[in-house]
Every structure is written in structure tokens, then in C-alpha cells.
Design an enzyme around this catalytic site. Structure first.
Site, short mmCIF file in Angstrom:
data_model
loop_
_atom_site.label_atom_id
_atom_site.label_comp_id
_atom_site.label_asym_id
_atom_site.label_seq_id
_atom_site.Cartn_x
_atom_site.Cartn_y
_atom_site.Cartn_z
N ASP A 48 -14.49 10.01 9.38
CA ASP A 48 -13.40 9.22 8.84
C ASP A 48 -12.25 9.84 9.15
O ASP A 48 -12.00 11.05 9.09
CB ASP A 48 -13.83 8.39 7.44
CG ASP A 48 -12.91 7.01 7.42
OD1 ASP A 48 -13.94 6.13 7.37
OD2 ASP A 48 -11.65 7.13 7.20
N ARG B 72 0.86 -1.34 0.08
CA ARG B 72 0.01 -0.14 0.03
C ARG B 72 0.69 1.34 -0.02
O ARG B 72 0.44 2.26 -0.56
CB ARG B 72 -0.95 0.05 1.22
CG ARG B 72 -1.97 -0.83 1.01
CD ARG B 72 -3.13 -0.92 2.17
NE ARG B 72 -4.16 -1.82 1.97
CZ ARG B 72 -5.19 -2.13 2.55
NH1 ARG B 72 -5.36 -1.45 3.86
NH2 ARG B 72 -6.07 -2.82 2.41
C1 LIG Z 1 -13.79 -1.06 6.81
S1 LIG Z 1 -14.07 0.36 6.78
C2 LIG Z 1 -15.88 0.49 7.47
C3 LIG Z 1 -16.81 1.30 6.76
C4 LIG Z 1 -18.24 1.15 7.51
N1 LIG Z 1 -18.25 1.64 8.76
C5 LIG Z 1 -18.79 -0.22 7.13
O1 LIG Z 1 -18.83 -1.01 8.31
O2 LIG Z 1 -19.16 -0.57 6.02
C6 LIG Z 1 -13.37 0.97 8.23
C7 LIG Z 1 -13.01 2.59 8.05
O3 LIG Z 1 -12.53 3.07 9.27
C8 LIG Z 1 -11.56 4.19 9.05
N2 LIG Z 1 -10.60 4.35 10.13
C9 LIG Z 1 -9.50 3.78 10.62
N3 LIG Z 1 -8.92 3.94 11.48
C10 LIG Z 1 -9.55 5.37 11.81
C11 LIG Z 1 -9.55 6.33 12.87
N4 LIG Z 1 -8.56 6.15 13.84
N5 LIG Z 1 -10.19 7.16 12.95
C12 LIG Z 1 -11.33 7.18 12.06
N6 LIG Z 1 -11.67 6.25 11.12
C13 LIG Z 1 -10.94 5.48 11.03
C14 LIG Z 1 -10.90 3.91 7.66
O4 LIG Z 1 -10.44 4.93 7.00
C15 LIG Z 1 -12.04 3.12 7.10
O5 LIG Z 1 -12.80 4.01 6.13
#
Ligand SMILES: C[S@@+](CC[C@H](N)C(=O)[O-])C[C@H]1O[C@@H](n2cnc3c(N)ncnc32)[C@H](O)[C@@H]1O
Length: 293
Positions: free
Chosen positions: A157, A48
Site C-alpha cells: 500500500d 482530512r
Molecule cells: C479502498 S482501499 C481498498 C483496500 C482493499 N484492496 C479492498 O478492496 O478492500 C484503497 C487503498 O488503496 C491505497 N492506494 C491509493 N493510492 C495508492 C497508490 N498510488 N499506490 C498504492 N496504494 C494506493 C490506499 O492507501 C488504500 O489503502
């Protein structure tokens, strides 16, 4: 005694990193984002970040790590690094039973008719927006008199690219296939001409949602309201147990008494002792003051 074996730095996806370099970088990422990277994630991380290293002409992870700590005073590269590292898989109406439960909650509130006609929902870790819009569709469909309600959905996010995509609200039409047909017809505009094959979330739903960059790892969040429901699904799985507990505790603080916390299918709250009562599959209600969990 034979010769001492010195471990070779390994190159994955053209990115060279010794075990130590990777460990130190993982510690840095954890401090910044809460994302826990163990050794098994090394190939993924290198793949990545490959483009980012190439951009600067770096071949070693250590060089990129130094760049982030010493030559990135505004934090611009840090944002790009985070954007490259996050896993953003999502869908409209992912774990559909959560939206059924949300709708049931809304209908119950509307039928009770005594509370304020005000609804606040937070999609924390919203990725490219499908979750937040699914909430908006559910609210509008569940409240026929939604125009008389004060409804706001906060979608946040850490990933700025995902937030930009979410705010645009434009998706390949096949991504909307998981939206029930009646909602699809009502809430999407179909693209024509150069936009054929795309759909855009229409203004009725889009105007309910506000997007913001919020890092759940930060010690405090720039939010001053309490929510009726918080969706934080498939985000905590990237954190270690201590941070999961910390974030869940703070999310609960942001819930109204009686409000619901929706977690991802593999994010069990067992043993966390958070003043929540299970009300569905990975859905928990904040126990009103004075009641027992
Ligand atoms: C797998 S996606 C889940 C999206 C949605 N909530 C779902 O369940 O379909 C995880 C998301 O968490 C975000 N994420 C990861 N670490 C984070 C943080 N420290 N603060 C906010 N968002 C975060 C990532 O950027 C990503 O978009």
C-alpha cells in the site's frame, strides 16, 4: 457593467483555499500518488488535511502546499499527507465471490498436480491487511497440504499507517465477523485481559504475508517475481483513466500466463485491450502466450 465579482477563497473545515490553490494542490497530489481529486472532493480533502495544517499553524492550503514542496526535503510530511488523504475502507472477505474463485483455482491446480508447488499472490492496495489475510486463509483452507507448498503473499500500500496496522494483524473482534466461522476459529487468536474484544491473526496465516510500501503511481515497482494472482481492488477507482490503463497494463506484466487479476466491483476493464479474458465478476485471466483473448 456591474462590479467584477472576485471569488472569495472558501474555508472548509477551517482550511482556506481558492479554486486555484485547490487545483494546484490537486495536481501535486496526482503527480505524487495518482489520486485524482476534482472539485467535488474539496470538502473531503480540507477535512482530512485540517490536522496537518493545524500542526504547522497554517490556515491556507497554499501554505501547506509550499511546505510540502519547499520545506520537506526528506518527504516525511509527504508521507503523512498521503496517509491523511487515502481512503482505506476494506473488510475481510470483501466481495466474497473472489475468494470462492481463488479457492476453485487452487483446488484445480492441486488436482492437476503437474505444476510447481509454488504460489505467489499480490494484494496491491491492501489497506489495513484484511484482503491479504483473507487470501492467506483461503490458500491454507484450499490446500490441505499447504505445508508442502512454497506460498508467499505480498501485501502493499502507499499508506504507511495502514501498513503498520496490517502488519500488527490485530482487529476488533466484530471486524472478523465476515470471516467464515471455521476459518475464524482456525486462524485468529482471541485477545484476553487488556486485549479482550480484539483478535490477532495467528502465525499460520501471518507468516505467509510480507508487507511493503509500494506506490502504484511510481514508474517502476521494486518487484522481481511474477504472480499467480493479483488483487488490486478498489484502488484504481481513485485514479484517472490514463493511469488506470497504465497500472492495469503493468499488473498484467507481473502476472504469470494463466494468472488472474482481481479488480473491485466498479473497476471494469471494458475496452482496455489488455490481453485478459474475463473469468468471473471483475476477475480476468492473463491469456497464455499465443492464445486469443
Ligand atoms: C479502498 S482501499 C481498498 C483496500 C482493499 N484492496 C479492498 O478492496 O478492500 C484503497 C487503498 O488503496 C491505497 N492506494 C491509493 N493510492 C495508492 C497508490 N498510488 N499506490 C498504492 N496504494 C494506493 C490506499 O492507501 C488504500 O489503502
Amino acid at each position: 457593467m456591474g462590479p467584477i465579482a472576485i471569488p472569495e477563497p472558501s474555508a472548509v473545515a477551517d482550511v482556506i483555499a481558492t479554486d486555484r490553490e485547490f487545483r494546484e494542490f490537486a495536481t501535486f497530489v496526482h503527480r505524487q500518488t495518482g489520486i485524482a481529486l476534482n472539485e467535488t472532493k474539496r470538502p473531503l480533502v480540507c477535512a482530512r488535511l485540517r490536522k496537518r495544517l493545524r500542526y504547522y499553524g497554517y490556515v491556507r492550503l497554499r501554505q501547506y502546499h509550499n511546505h510540502l514542496t519547499e520545506r520537506d526535503p526528506e518527504g516525511d510530511e509527504l508521507v503523512r499527507m498521503v496517509n491523511a488523504l487515502t481512503t482505506n475502507k476494506t473488510d475481510f472477505f470483501r466481495e466474497a465471490h473472489h475468494f470462492t474463485l481463488l479457492r476453485t483455482e487452487l483446488v484445480a491446480r492441486r488436482t492437476a498436480g503437474d505444476g510447481p508447488r509454488r504460489l505467489r499472490v499480490w494484494s496491491a492496495g491492501c489497506s489495513s491487511g484484511e484482503e491479504a489475510y483473507s487470501i492467506a486463509f483461503t490458500v491454507l483452507a484450499g490446500l490441505p497440504d499447504a505445508a508442502d507448498w512454497d506460498v508467499r503473499i505480498l501485501a502493499s500500500d502507499i499508506d504507511t499507517e495502514m501498513l503498520a496496522r496490517a502488519e500488527r494483524g490485530v482487529y476488533p473482534a466484530d471486524r472478523a465477523a465476515s470471516v467464515p466461522a471455521t476459518l475464524r476459529e482456525r486462524f485468529f487468536r482471541r485477545g484476553r485481559g487488556a486485549s479482550a474484544g480484539l483478535v490477532r491473526v495467528g502465525p499460520e496465516a501471518a507468516r505467509l504475508v510480507t508487507f511493503r510500501r509500494i506506490n502504484l503511481r511510481d514508474e517502476s515497482w521494486p518487484i522481481r517475481i511474477a504472480f499467480d494472482a493479483i488483487f488490486c481492488r478498489n484502488v484504481l477507482i481513485y485514479f484517472d483513466r490514463a493511469l488506470q490503463q497504465d497500472v492495469v497494463g503493468r499488473l498484467v506484466d507481473y502476472l504469470q500466463p494463466g494468472g488472474c487479476l482481481f479488480l473491485g466491483h466498479s473497476e471494469s476493464l471494458l475496452g482496455m485491450g489488455t490481453g485478459l479474458r474475463p473469468v468471473g465478476k471483475t476477475v480476468y485471466r492473463k491469456v497464455p502466450h499465443g492464445a486469443r483473448a
